[in-house]
Design a protein around this motif. Sequence first.
Motif, mmCIF file in Angstrom:
data_model
loop_
_atom_site.group_PDB
_atom_site.id
_atom_site.type_symbol
_atom_site.label_atom_id
_atom_site.label_comp_id
_atom_site.label_asym_id
_atom_site.label_seq_id
_atom_site.Cartn_x
_atom_site.Cartn_y
_atom_site.Cartn_z
ATOM 1 N N ASP A 41 0.817 -1.210 0.000
ATOM 2 C CA ASP A 41 0.000 0.000 0.000
ATOM 3 C C ASP A 41 0.850 1.260 0.000
ATOM 4 O O ASP A 41 0.590 2.195 -0.765
ATOM 5 N N ARG A 42 1.880 1.290 0.839
ATOM 6 C CA ARG A 42 2.727 2.483 0.918
ATOM 7 C C ARG A 42 3.442 2.742 -0.401
ATOM 8 O O ARG A 42 3.524 3.879 -0.867
ATOM 9 N N ASN A 111 -8.954 -3.846 7.943
ATOM 10 C CA ASN A 111 -9.407 -2.903 8.962
ATOM 11 C C ASN A 111 -9.992 -3.603 10.191
ATOM 12 O O ASN A 111 -9.990 -3.037 11.283
ATOM 13 N N GLN A 114 -6.966 -4.065 12.137
ATOM 14 C CA GLN A 114 -6.558 -2.763 12.695
ATOM 15 C C GLN A 114 -7.392 -2.394 13.913
ATOM 16 O O GLN A 114 -6.873 -1.888 14.918
ATOM 17 N N ALA A 122 -7.467 1.884 7.344
ATOM 18 C CA ALA A 122 -6.857 2.306 6.082
ATOM 19 C C ALA A 122 -7.953 2.560 5.051
ATOM 20 O O ALA A 122 -9.113 2.205 5.249
#
Length: 493
Positions: A41-42, A111, A114, A122
């Motif tokens: 993702d980054r 998520n 998370q 995210a």
Amino acid sequence: MKLQFLGAAQEVTGSKHLLTVGRKRILLDCGMYQGKGMDTDRANRDLGFEPCSIDYIVLTHAHIDHSGLIPYLYRKGFRGTVVCTPATKDLCAILLLDTAYIQALDIKWYNRKQQKLGLPPADVLFDAQQAQRCLRLFKTVEYDRDYFLCEGVMLRFTDSGHMLGSAVANLTVTEFGEVKRLAYTGDIGRPHSHILCPPKPFPQCDYLICESTYGDRLHEEKEVTENELLEIVRDTCVTKQGKLIIPSFSVGRTQEIVYVLNKLYNAGFLPHVDVYVDSPLSVNATEIFRQYTDQLNTEVQQVMHHDPDPFGFNTLHYITDIRDSKRLNVDPRPAIIISASGMLEAGRVKHHVANHIEDPRTTILIVGYCTPTSLGARLLNLAGLGDSPRPFIEGKIIASGSHAHQLSNSPKYISIFGEEHKVRADIRRIDGFSGHGDYKEMIQYLSTQDVEKIKHTFIVHGEQTAAQAYKDHLYEAGFRGISIPKRGEEVEL
């Protein structure tokens, strides 16, 4: 004229190369990083440029590692023009939407994790609406036609033979009265594909950007590949009475496998077993292939004289309904299941593997490249068939041609959807269905150029070992001025 390498530099996915000519900024491909789950993702968000600053995207083909971030650029303000072949646009219409759907599922699962950890959620890179809206920016150009891209830049697409609509992007740049010719291969196909035309020679270039996915490997001939597939079908579905699961990319690879099975069926060689293409995307992609049969090779054209549908036969079933997909997991009868994704990173095939990997009657057949961190690569490594097998894995490996299978009594486990599974299924591999040329095939193709006139060759789209091996092979073939750029590296041409 400046060239900056922003993706697929010393790795395979995320193809992006930024060309600056005067005030115009031209992005060669706009690919998504794949194969590392949410860890990518980054990298996908870190573009290295402002999307609104891009005037043109020259797109070589529709595979997500070359096209997948176009909707993200659109979301971030890109309103330039995407130039590609007609088939590439049609395939992007289904591939980008499917990618948005997969992201929505992945982010929902991520998520949840998370939330349990007390961490912030995210967001997806783009949604379905953005995937659809960015298609308004696409402009199509046929093969072998000169297209005025912008002042001082002429573009011509030539068939690269990698997938339907794939092209070498040939750019003629006139700057300060000097003419410079740049060729970007995208991905290079094979000279003897089952369904695609061979790569077509492209205009002489001064600067070459070339892929290197299989820069350290040789493939088998397609006749050997067909015989290997038939042997695996018979062993799995007839002898063991089990299921053959083939993870396959929905666009290109699936149609090629179906065509070969159709060929075996017509010849009376294919055992009487049901074949399922379990992927809505594959179904839609096959319809697009049917629309462009005039761009397929002469063998397919000849077959169509007596078989009007080279992608269909009586025991073949295309599945779109998820309920029909789930029923395959409880149906005890032998079958062939072809399903996406090819690297086993997402999609229905991952569920099929999770449900059958502990059954010794099952065979999981890998038919294409898998990035090192993907589930497909981990399975290959576990069976001793990977590009870099893990030395601590025990077990006896019996090799036969390009496919080998594991005959080990020592238990091996792999995690799928966060659960550990004992690997009892056979893991097999055939490389002959690859849409990428091996190093000899690529060099044979590139040697249609006058290599002495090529001032510099940039090797991209390959893991470091493959890129370095390919550099050595190119040097032996007479190429000079070869480099393997790092991500972010910029050169003046």
